[in-house]
Design a protein around this motif. Structure first.
Motif, PDB file in Angstrom:
ATOM      1  N   GLU A 640       0.845  -1.202   0.000  1.00  0.00           N
ATOM      2  CA  GLU A 640       0.000   0.000   0.000  1.00  0.00           C
ATOM      3  C   GLU A 640       0.872   1.240   0.000  1.00  0.00           C
ATOM      4  O   GLU A 640       1.753   1.390   0.848  1.00  0.00           O
ATOM      5  N   SER A 641       0.602   2.153  -0.963  1.00  0.00           N
ATOM      6  CA  SER A 641       1.344   3.408  -1.059  1.00  0.00           C
ATOM      7  C   SER A 641       0.367   4.569  -0.881  1.00  0.00           C
ATOM      8  O   SER A 641      -0.629   4.661  -1.613  1.00  0.00           O
ATOM      9  N   VAL A 642       0.617   5.430   0.095  1.00  0.00           N
ATOM     10  CA  VAL A 642      -0.266   6.557   0.415  1.00  0.00           C
ATOM     11  C   VAL A 642       0.405   7.855  -0.012  1.00  0.00           C
ATOM     12  O   VAL A 642       1.543   8.129   0.394  1.00  0.00           O
ATOM     13  N   THR A 643      -0.320   8.656  -0.819  1.00  0.00           N
ATOM     14  CA  THR A 643       0.193   9.941  -1.292  1.00  0.00           C
ATOM     15  C   THR A 643      -0.782  11.040  -0.885  1.00  0.00           C
ATOM     16  O   THR A 643      -1.988  10.926  -1.136  1.00  0.00           O
ATOM     17  N   THR A 644      -0.294  12.080  -0.251  1.00  0.00           N
ATOM     18  CA  THR A 644      -1.116  13.220   0.166  1.00  0.00           C
ATOM     19  C   THR A 644      -0.654  14.467  -0.569  1.00  0.00           C
ATOM     20  O   THR A 644       0.541  14.764  -0.618  1.00  0.00           O
ATOM     21  N   ARG A 645      -1.629  15.194  -1.135  1.00  0.00           N
ATOM     22  CA  ARG A 645      -1.296  16.414  -1.858  1.00  0.00           C
ATOM     23  C   ARG A 645      -2.465  17.394  -1.756  1.00  0.00           C
ATOM     24  O   ARG A 645      -3.592  17.004  -1.422  1.00  0.00           O
ATOM     25  N   GLU A 646      -2.177  18.653  -2.037  1.00  0.00           N
ATOM     26  CA  GLU A 646      -3.215  19.683  -2.046  1.00  0.00           C
ATOM     27  C   GLU A 646      -3.639  19.958  -3.484  1.00  0.00           C
ATOM     28  O   GLU A 646      -2.785  20.226  -4.338  1.00  0.00           O
ATOM     29  N   VAL A 647      -4.947  19.888  -3.727  1.00  0.00           N
ATOM     30  CA  VAL A 647      -5.489  20.102  -5.065  1.00  0.00           C
ATOM     31  C   VAL A 647      -6.641  21.092  -4.980  1.00  0.00           C
ATOM     32  O   VAL A 647      -7.244  21.295  -3.919  1.00  0.00           O
ATOM     33  N   GLU A 648      -6.941  21.731  -6.095  1.00  0.00           N
ATOM     34  CA  GLU A 648      -8.068  22.659  -6.171  1.00  0.00           C
ATOM     35  C   GLU A 648      -9.336  21.890  -6.508  1.00  0.00           C
ATOM     36  O   GLU A 648      -9.363  21.098  -7.450  1.00  0.00           O
ATOM     37  N   ARG A 649     -10.364  22.125  -5.742  1.00  0.00           N
ATOM     38  CA  ARG A 649     -11.663  21.505  -5.977  1.00  0.00           C
ATOM     39  C   ARG A 649     -12.754  22.559  -5.857  1.00  0.00           C
ATOM     40  O   ARG A 649     -12.614  23.545  -5.135  1.00  0.00           O
ATOM     41  N   LEU A 650     -13.854  22.361  -6.574  1.00  0.00           N
ATOM     42  CA  LEU A 650     -14.992  23.260  -6.459  1.00  0.00           C
ATOM     43  C   LEU A 650     -15.544  23.220  -5.040  1.00  0.00           C
ATOM     44  O   LEU A 650     -15.644  22.150  -4.418  1.00  0.00           O
ATOM     45  N   ARG A 651     -15.888  24.396  -4.511  1.00  0.00           N
ATOM     46  CA  ARG A 651     -16.488  24.428  -3.174  1.00  0.00           C
ATOM     47  C   ARG A 651     -17.783  23.617  -3.156  1.00  0.00           C
ATOM     48  O   ARG A 651     -18.037  22.840  -2.246  1.00  0.00           O
ATOM     49  N   TRP A 652     -18.630  23.865  -4.150  1.00  0.00           N
ATOM     50  CA  TRP A 652     -19.853  23.085  -4.327  1.00  0.00           C
ATOM     51  C   TRP A 652     -19.998  22.808  -5.817  1.00  0.00           C
ATOM     52  O   TRP A 652     -20.058  23.739  -6.619  1.00  0.00           O
ATOM     53  N   SER A 653     -20.059  21.557  -6.192  1.00  0.00           N
ATOM     54  CA  SER A 653     -20.204  21.198  -7.596  1.00  0.00           C
ATOM     55  C   SER A 653     -21.667  21.318  -8.013  1.00  0.00           C
ATOM     56  O   SER A 653     -22.576  21.247  -7.163  1.00  0.00           O
ATOM     57  N   PRO A 654     -21.947  21.501  -9.295  1.00  0.00           N
ATOM     58  CA  PRO A 654     -23.350  21.543  -9.749  1.00  0.00           C
ATOM     59  C   PRO A 654     -24.124  20.297  -9.366  1.00  0.00           C
ATOM     60  O   PRO A 654     -25.309  20.371  -9.038  1.00  0.00           O
TER      61      PRO A 654
END
Length: 687
Positions: A640-654
């Motif tokens: 098992e390989s765990v990767t943590t990163r910061e990504v941009e996501r919509l606050r609320w999707s349609p």
């Protein structure tokens, strides 16, 4: 409201009652504790937080409170044991180092004692700092030790005289009056039942009196004479019948619900009361959602109730527009109820908004008369209407009524002859002769805007509207939007069922007049609030542009829509940019949700990705073991390989907005007049 708050409505607007209509205040089911309410804590908070009795949330404490009891106590106990061992052996080690390095021969007993105590204190402080933080001892103290001590200790230390006097002064709602030399007035108020509306109204009058000491005797005389009814609203009403929402009139807030404790909501708002006030309504609010989702019952009606209460307190004026059957409060809430199409209605409507400039009045009326599909002809329609309204006003000193204006636009000879005769009598024919000639040349042509406007005016020239739009004094008293500098409460009931197209025109006309009148007020001390229950027909390009100017005019509007598809496509994006507050209700269409999602933008989120791969490590023995495991269990050993990163996501999707919102909830974003913004909040509006 100031010291002139007792003036009659006749001095304020042409549409107000000739005699006051007192609304007796119903007896309160629970006695109102004025002292407790006035002295309740109202800490500073972000926009949208109901500040009365609000407790600021410490993010660290909130995270610690999520830890279950037994893991918290177990960790605290283990850290206490390890910390004790570290203290015992740490002090011994520290003393031995001191003896071997810096200790002198034959030290005095005092030096030994001082050094020993200092080392013990230093090591103890380090242990408490390190292991107390890891073991979350402060959280254990707050959660368990303090409540236990509060139940154990039964004898409280009495307050000092200074503390007692300070507490009494804080609970005295009229302390500022006594300190300012109005002790007689404060004494009169002490003996009466004073509500929150009375308190805010009298405090506002006191502030006006403080601005000029000359008015202080008048203030004392008014309060001594009328008590809690001093400086009452011209209607003499001091409360709203059927009031249901929780209000804090000191801040102008109405509590609509509770911001949910979910990761999408900011920590500062989680589990806090959600409220609206003039600070955020001043940037205007757009709410979108299908029928039956609570837009009227949980948003429009509470805001209308709040504005009406603030009007009684002398801090706002309210205009509420909706269908005749819309639940926007009983008629007793309002001073002026306008119901075009209802013969029993007591008040009419000024189609020109009492504008001082005839060209300005005609332009606004022309834009309201044209349907959406004919906006391309708006410029020629404005010109045609101005060419009739201006001369008529010059000839007769008033604006034309619906039937008179329709006849002039249709080119009826009798009406035109009477207009020319009136201009000649007023010696103004030369000024408007070219306008009349131009209208004469346009008459009869296929693209004559006068014929189009006359056809549209025919929708208002119906027997059901008899006397509703009269300008010659023969009809009902007309309400004019120019009275927004007085604390009036106005309800307009549109005939959407019997005359739907006329209702659409009147809605657009009234909203346009409000935006125009609110932005041009000379006195902006009152907040001017407009609530439109169904704004699908009330918006055009001119109104959308005017919404942005309201932020600096101490005014704002609340617009409710079933769907953005009801608006022309060219208006949707500009409308989102013009309003500062937006609310999405459950069940909105995905294409509506797309506009909300784009307006709310993206944010950084921490994303964890887990990757599974076959385990090929090790030598022959480990590989043989994995083969045996696969043969026996049928599963393959994996890494098992765990990767943590910061990504941009919509606050609320349609998709979330369209399908994931629970019933009775809404997602609301706020912007204060000062520019402070609150990201979209998931709010439970059911309590």
């Amino acid at each position: 409201m100031g010291l002139d708050g007792a003036r009659s409505h006749d001095e304020r607007t042409t549409a107000t009652p000739r005699t006051p209509m007192p609304h007796p205040r119903p007896p309160a089911r629970v006695p109102f504790d004025l002292a407790a309410w006035a002295s309740a804590p109202r800490p500073e908070a972000d926009p949208g937080v109901f500040r009365q009795d609000h407790r600021q949330l410490d993010p660290e404490r909130a995270e610690a409170a999520k830890v279950p009891t037994w893991p918290l106590l177990l960790r605290a106990g283990l850290n206490a044991v390890v910390g004790w061992l570290a203290f015992v052996y740490g002090t011994q080690l520290a003393l031995r180092v001191i003896v071997l390095t810096v200790w002198v021969d034959h030290p005095s007993s005092t030096a030994v004692t001082v050094v020993g105590l200092s080392v013990n204190a230093l090591v103890l402080a380090v242990v408490i700092k390190v292991f107390g933080r890891m073991g979350r001892w402060p959280e254990v103290w707050r959660r368990y030790a303090l409540p236990l001590l509060s139940r154990t200790v039964t004898e409280e230390v009495p307050d000092t005289e200074e503390e007692q006097s300070e507490a009494a002064r804080q609970r005295d709602p009229w302390a500022v009056l006594r300190q300012g030399g109005a002790g007689v007035a404060a004494g009169r108020l002490d003996g009466e039942a004073v509500g929150d509306v009375d308190y805010v109204r009298i405090r506002r009058a006191w502030e006006s009196a403080q601005a000029d000491p000359v008015f202080l005797p008048a203030f004392v005389e008014q309060v001594s004479l009328r008590g809690a009814a001093a400086f009452a609203h011209p209607s003499e009403a001091r409360e709203l019948p059927g009031r249901t929402e929780r209000h804090d009139l000191l801040l102008g807030q109405v509590r609509l619900g509770t911001a949910q404790d979910v990761p999408k909501n900011p920590l500062t708002h989680r589990s806090a009361g959600f409220a609206l006030d003039p600070v955020v309504l001043g940037t205007s609010l757009l709410a979108v959602g299908p029928a039956g989702t609570g837009k009227t019952a949980r948003l429009a009606r509470p805001v209308a109730e709040a504005l009406c209460l603030q009007a009684l307190a002398g801090t706002a004026c309210a205009v509420v527009i909706g269908a005749a059957d819309a639940d926007l409060g009983p008629d007793a809430w309002y001073d002026v109820v306008i119901a075009p199409g209802d013969p029993a209605s007591r008040y009419g409507l000024d189609l020109y908004g009492a504008a001082q400039d005839p060209d300005e009045a005609a332009a606004r009326l022309a834009e309201a008369l044209l349907p959406d599909e004919l906006t391309a002809r708006a410029e020629t329609a404005r010109t045609a209407l101005q060419q009739m309204v201006g001369p008529f006003h010059a000839a007769f000193g008033r604006y034309p009524g619906v039937r008179e204006l329709r006849a002039l636009l249709a080119g009826e000879p009798e009406s035109l002859e009477a207009l020319v005769k009136g201009l000649r009598a007023a010696e103004r024919l030369g000024s408007f002769e070219r306008d009349l000639e131009h209208r004469e040349h346009q008459r009869g042509r296929a693209d004559d805007p006068g014929a189009l406007l006359a056809d549209r005016l025919a929708l208002l020239d119906r027997p059901a509207f008899e006397g509703a739009f009269a300008t010659d004094g023969t009809g009902r008293p007309p309400f004019a939007m120019r009275v927004l500098d007085h604390p009036l409460r106005v309800r307009v009931k549109l005939p959407e069922r019997s005359h739907p197209e006329a209702a659409r025109m009147l809605s657009r006309l009234l909203v346009g007049q409000f935006v125009q009148a609110a932005g041009s007020r000379g006195d902006r001390s009152l907040f001017a609030g407009l609530v439109v229950d169904d704004a699908s027909a009330a918006l055009d390009a001119g109104i959308v542009r005017g919404l942005q100017r309201l932020r600096g005019a101490n005014a704002g509007v609340v617009l409710l829509l079933r769907t953005l598809v009801d608006l022309p496509e060219a208006l949707r994006a500009p409308l989102f940019g013009a309003v500062g507050c937006r609310a999405a209700f459950p069940g909105i269409a995905p294409w509506d949700g797309k506009l909300f999602s784009e307006a709310w933008g993206t944010h950084l989120v921490r994303e964890t990705a887990v990757t599974l791969a076959p385990d090929t490590s090790g030598g022959i023995v480990r590989r043989a073991g994995r083969l045996g495991r696969k043969a026996l269990s049928g599963t393959t050993a994996q890494t098992e390989s765990v990767t943590t990163r910061e990504v941009e996501r919509l606050r609320w999707s349609p998709s979330d907005l369209a399908h994931a919102l629970p019933a009775g909830h809404a997602v609301v974003s706020l912007t204060a007049v000062s520019g402070e913004q609150v990201p979209p909040l998931l709010v439970d509006l059911r309590g």
